[in-house]
Design an enzyme around this catalytic site. Structure first.
Site, PDB file in Angstrom:
ATOM      1  N   HIS A 100     -11.561   7.341   4.711  1.00 45.01           N
ATOM      2  CA  HIS A 100     -10.643   8.486   4.795  1.00 45.01           C
ATOM      3  C   HIS A 100     -11.416   9.722   4.315  1.00 45.01           C
ATOM      4  O   HIS A 100     -12.226   9.618   3.390  1.00 45.01           O
ATOM      5  CB  HIS A 100      -9.466   8.317   3.819  1.00 45.01           C
ATOM      6  CG  HIS A 100      -8.262   7.607   4.365  1.00 45.01           C
ATOM      7  ND1 HIS A 100      -7.438   6.865   3.548  1.00 45.01           N
ATOM      8  CD2 HIS A 100      -7.712   7.573   5.608  1.00 45.01           C
ATOM      9  CE1 HIS A 100      -6.434   6.383   4.275  1.00 45.01           C
ATOM     10  NE2 HIS A 100      -6.580   6.791   5.518  1.00 45.01           N
ATOM     11  N   ARG A 141       0.803  -1.314   7.513  1.00 44.22           N
ATOM     12  CA  ARG A 141       1.300  -0.102   6.849  1.00 44.22           C
ATOM     13  C   ARG A 141       2.269   0.711   7.706  1.00 44.22           C
ATOM     14  O   ARG A 141       2.802   1.719   7.241  1.00 44.22           O
ATOM     15  CB  ARG A 141       0.122   0.789   6.408  1.00 44.22           C
ATOM     16  CG  ARG A 141      -0.806   0.132   5.392  1.00 44.22           C
ATOM     17  CD  ARG A 141      -1.660   1.147   4.667  1.00 44.22           C
ATOM     18  NE  ARG A 141      -0.843   2.080   3.885  1.00 44.22           N
ATOM     19  CZ  ARG A 141      -1.316   3.155   3.260  1.00 44.22           C
ATOM     20  NH1 ARG A 141      -2.600   3.437   3.319  1.00 44.22           N
ATOM     21  NH2 ARG A 141      -0.525   3.953   2.581  1.00 44.22           N
ATOM     22  N   CYS A 176      -5.089   9.776  -3.456  1.00 47.30           N
ATOM     23  CA  CYS A 176      -4.258   8.945  -2.559  1.00 47.30           C
ATOM     24  C   CYS A 176      -2.925   8.586  -3.165  1.00 47.30           C
ATOM     25  O   CYS A 176      -2.016   8.176  -2.451  1.00 47.30           O
ATOM     26  CB  CYS A 176      -4.921   7.612  -2.253  1.00 47.30           C
ATOM     27  SG  CYS A 176      -6.652   7.612  -2.029  1.00 47.30           S
ATOM     28  N   ASP A 220       0.813  -1.222   0.000  1.00 46.60           N
ATOM     29  CA  ASP A 220       0.000   0.000   0.000  1.00 46.60           C
ATOM     30  C   ASP A 220       0.847   1.273   0.000  1.00 46.60           C
ATOM     31  O   ASP A 220       0.300   2.375   0.065  1.00 46.60           O
ATOM     32  CB  ASP A 220      -0.908   0.029   1.241  1.00 46.60           C
ATOM     33  CG  ASP A 220      -2.251  -0.673   1.015  1.00 46.60           C
ATOM     34  OD1 ASP A 220      -2.751  -0.630  -0.132  1.00 46.60           O
ATOM     35  OD2 ASP A 220      -2.794  -1.229   1.981  1.00 46.60           O
ATOM     36  N   ARG A 242      -9.753   5.824  10.595  1.00 44.88           N
ATOM     37  CA  ARG A 242      -8.300   5.659  10.560  1.00 44.88           C
ATOM     38  C   ARG A 242      -7.573   6.638  11.475  1.00 44.88           C
ATOM     39  O   ARG A 242      -6.476   6.363  11.925  1.00 44.88           O
ATOM     40  CB  ARG A 242      -7.796   5.852   9.128  1.00 44.88           C
ATOM     41  CG  ARG A 242      -8.314   4.811   8.148  1.00 44.88           C
ATOM     42  CD  ARG A 242      -7.813   3.430   8.529  1.00 44.88           C
ATOM     43  NE  ARG A 242      -8.103   2.445   7.520  1.00 44.88           N
ATOM     44  CZ  ARG A 242      -7.357   2.221   6.439  1.00 44.88           C
ATOM     45  NH1 ARG A 242      -6.284   2.942   6.220  1.00 44.88           N
ATOM     46  NH2 ARG A 242      -7.692   1.290   5.584  1.00 44.88           N
TER      47      ARG A 242
END
Ligand code: ARG
Length: 297
Positions: A195, A115, A291, A84, A166
């Site tokens: 997000h 992550r 992103c 990611d 998140r």
């Protein structure tokens, strides 16, 4: 300096500190991009389905689109075992203090263990540029996913802070205190929009593109109090094509996933120029244009 409702707003945008629009774009090369685990609903049935050649081609087209609108693209190499990392909006929040008071980044505390290791590579990249790198520095873990959830009001020293999935609300107390920046807090309510950058794209000082049902009534009211023009993406385009993950780097061009036809009509009627790109392989991981890059000064 933290705002939760429209009635608390005690500033008008044109009184806020002025910032330049960032002209540098950072992208992470996609050779290790994949869907190997599930940390958002979009990834659920997508493990093992990535077409790597197509992902590379899509990424290169996004890179070229940024160059064509006149921005300077930097590429950081992706790392094995970090599928990611290509979503490089998430590991930091770059900032420029008003009056050219210095450049820095706030480092993220990633929510997903898978992550967490990404962040160090971005700390190195920005330190090498002479950026100050700030950690949240709390004694307990407070999650913060950078520009996945914290979005600059273009040209103004004001942050929009999404929380709920998140990023922890408390992260914004720290960011606001350390940068002395006002933050408008938006609670996220629908996990497909995990997000803030999946349901809010700030196009210019006065225009926002949103998916309204991803917010609380208080959040929506605050968005409408600050932006004079609010465009609403229809559900199918927002949920399946990430229409609100579009990115307007220059107050004019809007880089957006291909096929957001209704949203594109709204954008054109508001005098923006949509640039349609296919990010289909990245949608499988729960991300699109916004992103896939990080803007910095
Ligand atoms: N698979 C990644 C994750 O769930 C996608 C991140 C997309 N980035 C974004 N800014 N919305 O963390």
């Amino acid at each position: 300096m933290l705002y939760r409702t429209a009635s608390e707003i005690d500033f008008s945008v044109d009184e806020l500190g002025v910032m330049d629009l960032p002209a540098q774009v950072l992208m992470t090369s996609p050779e290790f991009f994949d869907v190997k685990y599930v940390i958002n609903p979009h990834m659920a049935d997508k493990v093992g389905t990535i077409d790597y050649a197509k992902a590379l081609e899509e990424w290169q087209i996004v890179q070229t689109a940024y160059e064509q609108v006149g921005l300077n693209v930097h590429v950081m190499e992706g790392k094995s075992g970090l599928p990611d990392m290509v979503f490089c909006a998430n590991q930091t929040l770059p900032y420029q203090l008003p009056g050219h008071g210095g450049n820095g980044v706030v480092l993220s505390e990633m929510y997903a263990d898978e992550r967490r290791r990404e962040v160090g590579f971005f700390r190195e990249f920005f330190s090498a540029l002479g950026y100050q790198t700030l950690s949240l520095g709390a004694s307990e873990t407070i999650h913060f996913e950078g520009m996945g959830d914290a979005l600059w009001h273009p040209g103004r020293f004001l942050l929009w802070g999404g929380y709920g999935f998140r990023t922890d609300l408390r992260a914004y107390e720290i960011v606001s205190d350390s940068l002395h920046v006002p933050v408008c807090l938006l609670e996220l309510t629908d996990e497909d929009f995990y997000h803030l950058d999946t349901c809010l794209s700030i196009l210019d000082e006065s225009t926002a593109l949103i998916y309204p049902d991803a917010f609380t009534p208080e959040g929506l009211e605050m968005i409408r109090a600050v932006f004079t023009r609010v465009l609403e993406a229809p559900e199918a385009e927002a949920r399946n094509l990430f229409a609100c993950n579009a990115h307007c780097p220059d107050r004019r061009h809007v880089l957006i996933q291909r096929g957001c036809n209704t949203t594109n009509r709204l954008l054109r009627d508001a005098d923006f120029i949509p640039i349609e790109l296919d990010t289909g392989e990245y949608l499988k991981a729960g991300g699109s244009v916004f992103c896939m890059k990080q803007m910095f000064w």
